[in-house]
Design an enzyme around this catalytic site. Structure first.
Site, PDB file in Angstrom:
ATOM      1  CB  CYS A 135      -0.914  -0.018   1.219  1.00  0.00           C
ATOM      2  SG  CYS A 135      -1.904   1.473   1.355  1.00  0.00           S
ATOM      3  CB  CYS A 138      -0.569   2.485   4.173  1.00  0.00           C
ATOM      4  SG  CYS A 138      -1.981   1.785   3.374  1.00  0.00           S
ATOM      5  CG  ASP A 139       3.224   1.142   4.390  1.00  0.00           C
ATOM      6  OD1 ASP A 139       2.753   1.594   5.446  1.00  0.00           O
ATOM      7  OD2 ASP A 139       3.054  -0.023   4.008  1.00  0.00           O
TER       8      ASP A 139
END
Ligand code: NAP
Length: 307
Positions: A135, A138-139
């Site tokens: 992701c 997200c990261d």
């Protein structure tokens, strides 16, 4: 035993739309949120192809809007996962959640979606959260100024790769063939992005590290050459698998996806499905929303016919 008219499994675009439609039909649906409110789209930075939002909208914002809209008409969200269900004995269906609470539902709409596919190479599991990610939204932030790789050649890999160039120093896309599966617009954006480059005909054989990722072992599938390339991040976007474990032996599937008729009904009357659990082809927010609406309407009609 809590009795419900409609229980919806999953809270992605398909589930929240099915909730909106059944709520507006006064069925007071109960939605099991699952492990992530909004599902995959809540991990998407920007949704540009969902109609009605001229400038696009972020995934989390879209999910929040859909949730509020469904709740406004009486949908209830249960922040739990379903652990067990008996569909085979017909309506009313027995459902038990992860906390052991039991329910009975006259109709069920399954919208549990799909999960990111794993590469299945040594080091992958070991370094999840320590350099291996599924992701970008997200990261990506954790990879500021770093040299990273993206694995895959589809829309997800290219879209996420472009997004990751906001943070990373460089993004190398590793693809097993010599042409991308991604659509032309995304391809053009990727090819003209100075931070992106491509490693063709290549498979990742192994992910190495020491506490966190520091290299990938690559296999050129044409020349049969093996090389080791330093990198600090490995973002994997190689497709998805349907989340079907609750239904094996209960519902008809094809290649792991639930089979539905033209009224979104599975082989068990009163059990409907929508979104990526039944759709291996389109897998868009817009198509999931359409399928969710259809499943909601179909469930309402089925219930009124069988009252
Ligand atoms: P996808 O289209 O199935 O692409 C998966 C990619 O991963 C392919 O390039 C495939 O290679 C590669 N791959 C699969 N298994 C692999 C393995 N074991 N090792 C190495 N590479 C592997 O999946 P997706 O990109 O997640 O997209 C899924 C659907 O969502 C598609 O319909 C897509 O159009 C849609 N989507 C749309 C957008 C958008 O419109 N903006 C954004 C994201 C996703 P091959 O090409 O060789 O098969």
């Amino acid at each position: 035993m809590q009795k419900e008219k409609v229980i919806i499994l999953g809270s992605g675009p398909a589930g929240l739309t099915a909730a909106l439609y059944t709520a507006r039909a006064k069925l007071e649906p109960l939605v099991f949120v699952g492990n992530l409110l909004g599902g995959q789209v809540s991990l998407t930075h920007e949704v540009e192809n969902y109609p009605g939002f001229v400038e696009g909208i972020t995934g989390p914002e879209l999910v929040d809007n859909m949730k509020q809209q469904a709740e406004r008409f009486g949908a209830r969200l249960e922040y739990a996962e379903v652990a067990e269900m008996n569909l085979k004995d017909g309506s009313p269906f027995y459902i038990k959640d992860g906390n052991g609470k039991e329910y009975e539902a006259d109709a069920v709409i399954i919208t549990v979606g799909a999960s990111a596919r794993r590469l299945g190479v040594p080091g992958e599991e070991e370094f999840i959260g320590r350099g291996v990610s599924y992701c970008g939204t997200c990261d990506g932030f954790f990879f500021r100024g770093k040299d990273i790789v993206v694995v895959g050649g589809g829309d997800s890999a290219i879209e996420e790769g472009i997004f990751l160039t906001r943070f990373a120093n460089s993004v190398k896309v590793i693809h097993r063939r010599d042409e991308l599966r991604a659509g032309a617009t995304l391809q053009n954006r990727a090819f003209s992005n100075p931070k992106m480059s491509f490693i063709w005909d290549t498979a990742v054989e192994k992910i190495d590290g020491n506490g966190s990722v520091n290299a990938v072992k690559l296999h050129n599938l044409k020349t049969n050459e093996y090389t080791v390339m330093p990198t600090e991040g490995v973002f994997i976007f190689i497709g998805h698998d349907p989340n079907n474990s609750l239904f094996t032996d209960q519902l008809e599937m094809k290649d792991g996806y639930l089979v539905v008729d033209d009224h979104m009904m599975t082989n068990i009357p009163g059990v409907f499905a929508a979104g990526e659990i039944m759709d291996p082809i389109f897998r868009q927010v817009a198509t999931s929303v359409g399928q969710g609406a259809a499943a909601g309407i179909a469930a309402e009609r089925w219930l009124s016919e069988h009252e």
